[in-house]
Motif scaffolding. Structure first.
Motif, PDB file in Angstrom:
ATOM      1  N   LEU A   6       0.855  -1.181   0.000  1.00  0.00           N
ATOM      2  CA  LEU A   6       0.000   0.000   0.000  1.00  0.00           C
ATOM      3  C   LEU A   6       0.897   1.239   0.000  1.00  0.00           C
ATOM      4  N   LEU A   7       0.431   2.309  -0.652  1.00  0.00           N
ATOM      5  CA  LEU A   7       1.154   3.580  -0.581  1.00  0.00           C
ATOM      6  C   LEU A   7       0.362   4.566   0.272  1.00  0.00           C
ATOM      7  N   VAL A   8       1.084   5.482   0.914  1.00  0.00           N
ATOM      8  CA  VAL A   8       0.459   6.513   1.739  1.00  0.00           C
ATOM      9  C   VAL A   8       0.954   7.875   1.255  1.00  0.00           C
ATOM     10  N   GLY A   9       0.041   8.842   1.124  1.00  0.00           N
ATOM     11  CA  GLY A   9       0.424  10.198   0.723  1.00  0.00           C
ATOM     12  C   GLY A   9       0.031  11.192   1.800  1.00  0.00           C
ATOM     13  N   ILE A  10       0.834  12.258   1.941  1.00  0.00           N
ATOM     14  CA  ILE A  10       0.574  13.295   2.942  1.00  0.00           C
ATOM     15  C   ILE A  10      -0.023  14.523   2.251  1.00  0.00           C
ATOM     16  N   GLU A  11      -1.152  14.988   2.788  1.00  0.00           N
ATOM     17  CA  GLU A  11      -1.822  16.159   2.211  1.00  0.00           C
ATOM     18  C   GLU A  11      -0.887  17.376   2.159  1.00  0.00           C
ATOM     19  N   SER A  12      -0.949  18.207   1.137  1.00  0.00           N
ATOM     20  CA  SER A  12      -1.688  17.939  -0.079  1.00  0.00           C
ATOM     21  C   SER A  12      -0.770  17.581  -1.252  1.00  0.00           C
ATOM     22  N   ARG A  13       0.420  18.174  -1.273  1.00  0.00           N
ATOM     23  CA  ARG A  13       1.264  17.890  -2.438  1.00  0.00           C
ATOM     24  C   ARG A  13       1.751  16.441  -2.457  1.00  0.00           C
ATOM     25  N   GLY A  14       1.744  15.778  -1.310  1.00  0.00           N
ATOM     26  CA  GLY A  14       2.111  14.356  -1.270  1.00  0.00           C
ATOM     27  C   GLY A  14       1.127  13.500  -2.049  1.00  0.00           C
ATOM     28  N   PHE A  15      -0.145  13.950  -2.106  1.00  0.00           N
ATOM     29  CA  PHE A  15      -1.144  13.200  -2.882  1.00  0.00           C
ATOM     30  C   PHE A  15      -0.767  13.180  -4.365  1.00  0.00           C
ATOM     31  N   LEU A  16      -0.150  14.275  -4.818  1.00  0.00           N
ATOM     32  CA  LEU A  16       0.179  14.389  -6.245  1.00  0.00           C
ATOM     33  C   LEU A  16       1.232  13.359  -6.652  1.00  0.00           C
ATOM     34  N   ALA A  17       2.051  12.958  -5.699  1.00  0.00           N
ATOM     35  CA  ALA A  17       3.057  11.925  -5.975  1.00  0.00           C
ATOM     36  C   ALA A  17       2.474  10.537  -5.742  1.00  0.00           C
ATOM     37  N   ALA A  18       1.763  10.358  -4.635  1.00  0.00           N
ATOM     38  CA  ALA A  18       1.331   9.017  -4.232  1.00  0.00           C
ATOM     39  C   ALA A  18       0.216   8.454  -5.117  1.00  0.00           C
ATOM     40  N   ALA A  19      -0.728   9.295  -5.525  1.00  0.00           N
ATOM     41  CA  ALA A  19      -1.880   8.765  -6.270  1.00  0.00           C
ATOM     42  C   ALA A  19      -1.486   8.211  -7.643  1.00  0.00           C
ATOM     43  N   PRO A  20      -0.727   8.947  -8.470  1.00  0.00           N
ATOM     44  CA  PRO A  20      -0.343   8.359  -9.765  1.00  0.00           C
ATOM     45  C   PRO A  20       0.608   7.182  -9.609  1.00  0.00           C
ATOM     46  N   LEU A  21       1.443   7.217  -8.585  1.00  0.00           N
ATOM     47  CA  LEU A  21       2.371   6.091  -8.383  1.00  0.00           C
ATOM     48  C   LEU A  21       1.598   4.830  -7.988  1.00  0.00           C
ATOM     49  N   ALA A  22       0.595   4.990  -7.131  1.00  0.00           N
ATOM     50  CA  ALA A  22      -0.222   3.833  -6.736  1.00  0.00           C
ATOM     51  C   ALA A  22      -0.887   3.214  -7.963  1.00  0.00           C
ATOM     52  N   LEU A  23      -1.407   4.056  -8.843  1.00  0.00           N
ATOM     53  CA  LEU A  23      -2.019   3.542 -10.080  1.00  0.00           C
ATOM     54  C   LEU A  23      -0.989   2.803 -10.927  1.00  0.00           C
ATOM     55  N   ALA A  24       0.188   3.408 -11.068  1.00  0.00           N
ATOM     56  CA  ALA A  24       1.239   2.808 -11.904  1.00  0.00           C
ATOM     57  C   ALA A  24       1.722   1.479 -11.328  1.00  0.00           C
ATOM     58  N   MET A  25       1.685   1.350  -9.992  1.00  0.00           N
ATOM     59  CA  MET A  25       2.178   0.119  -9.351  1.00  0.00           C
ATOM     60  C   MET A  25       1.053  -0.881  -9.089  1.00  0.00           C
ATOM     61  N   GLY A  26      -0.173  -0.485  -9.377  1.00  0.00           N
ATOM     62  CA  GLY A  26      -1.301  -1.397  -9.124  1.00  0.00           C
ATOM     63  C   GLY A  26      -1.576  -1.574  -7.641  1.00  0.00           C
ATOM     64  N   LEU A  27      -1.337  -0.501  -6.859  1.00  0.00           N
ATOM     65  CA  LEU A  27      -1.528  -0.579  -5.402  1.00  0.00           C
ATOM     66  C   LEU A  27      -2.617   0.392  -4.960  1.00  0.00           C
ATOM     67  N   GLY A  28      -3.142   0.161  -3.768  1.00  0.00           N
ATOM     68  CA  GLY A  28      -4.057   1.118  -3.166  1.00  0.00           C
ATOM     69  C   GLY A  28      -3.283   2.293  -2.587  1.00  0.00           C
ATOM     70  N   PHE A  29      -4.013   3.336  -2.262  1.00  0.00           N
ATOM     71  CA  PHE A  29      -3.423   4.588  -1.783  1.00  0.00           C
ATOM     72  C   PHE A  29      -4.252   5.109  -0.612  1.00  0.00           C
ATOM     73  N   VAL A  30      -3.563   5.440   0.490  1.00  0.00           N
ATOM     74  CA  VAL A  30      -4.236   5.925   1.701  1.00  0.00           C
ATOM     75  C   VAL A  30      -3.808   7.371   1.977  1.00  0.00           C
ATOM     76  N   MET A  31      -4.758   8.190   2.396  1.00  0.00           N
ATOM     77  CA  MET A  31      -4.476   9.613   2.660  1.00  0.00           C
ATOM     78  C   MET A  31      -4.193   9.883   4.136  1.00  0.00           C
ATOM     79  N   ILE A  32      -3.102  10.597   4.402  1.00  0.00           N
ATOM     80  CA  ILE A  32      -2.911  11.260   5.698  1.00  0.00           C
ATOM     81  C   ILE A  32      -3.299  12.708   5.464  1.00  0.00           C
ATOM     82  N   ARG A  33      -4.264  13.191   6.256  1.00  0.00           N
ATOM     83  CA  ARG A  33      -4.783  14.540   6.021  1.00  0.00           C
ATOM     84  C   ARG A  33      -4.516  15.471   7.190  1.00  0.00           C
TER      85      ARG A  33
END
Ligand SMILES: O=P(O)(O)OC[C@H]1O[C@H](OP(=O)(O)OP(=O)(O)O)[C@H](O)[C@@H]1O
Ligand SMILES: Nc1ncnc2[nH]cnc12
Length: 171
Positions: free
Chosen positions: A51-78
């Motif tokens: 699983l990948l985790v992204g930190i709000e807000s600019r971290g989402f910009l890195a984590a979300a496309p990477l999760a898609l590219a790796m076929g993984l889920g993505f969780v938000m820290i807000r």
């Protein structure tokens, strides 16, 4: 592709003496952004996260496309007060004052191997807080991945996981 060529440096933002490393220009350049996500993937894959985790807000910009590219889920820290349902909260100190980050209590099954992403490592306070929060919900934090690392601020010293970045600035 030189990723640094697409990151804009803006002096004296948000206050005098601070050099702001702006990823707007990187995001706006399709080829440079695709190459950035490719480099993130190469760096993160060896850690074999579930699983990948992204930190709000600019971290989402890195984590979300990477999760898609790796076929993984993505969780938000807000930041405070944005997540619905049962949440776990973590307060941490900033240079002046405090801040709060949150995660949904059921977002990560205990023992899940995760990699946390943010756009930029400065003092390391935000990522250190995110790692503490993730451990409180039982995540196994394999690495912290950034696009940009400000090496001169030595934020990596605050983090007890492998720290990786696509580009690094020394001043
Ligand atoms: O290493 P540190 O000193 O903790 O600083 C790095 C953090 O600062 C920025 O976030 P910001 O709070 O500006 O929020 P944003 O992503 O919503 O722009 C950046 O995106 C990191 O999360
Ligand atoms: N110098 C900097 N540039 C861009 N984002 C930041 N977040 C914290 N410090 C920063």
């Amino acid at each position: 592709m030189n990723i640094k060529d697409h990151i804009r440096s803006i002096p004296d933002f948000p206050k005098p003496g601070i050099m702001f490393y702006d990823i707007s220009t990187l995001l706006a350049h399709a080829e440079a952004w695709r190459d950035t996500v490719r480099q993130l993937k190469e760096a993160v894959e060896p850690h074999k996260p579930a699983l990948l985790v992204g930190i709000e807000s600019r971290g989402f910009l890195a984590a979300a496309p990477l999760a898609l590219a790796m076929g993984l889920g993505f969780v938000m820290i807000r930041k405070r007060g944005k997540l619905p349902g049962d949440i776990i909260t973590h307060n941490y100190d900033l240079e002046y004052g405090t801040d709060t980050i949150e995660i949904q209590a059921d977002a990560i099954k205990p023992g899940t191997r995760v990699v946390v992403l943010d756009d930029l490592l400065a003092t390391g306070g935000t990522m250190a807080a995110a790692i503490s929060l993730l451990r409180r919900v039982g995540a196994d934090v394999a690495a912290a991945q950034f696009i940009i690392e400000l090496g001169f601020l030595n934020g990596a010293a605050k983090l007890d996981v492998p720290v990786q970045s696509v580009v690094r600035y020394e001043s």
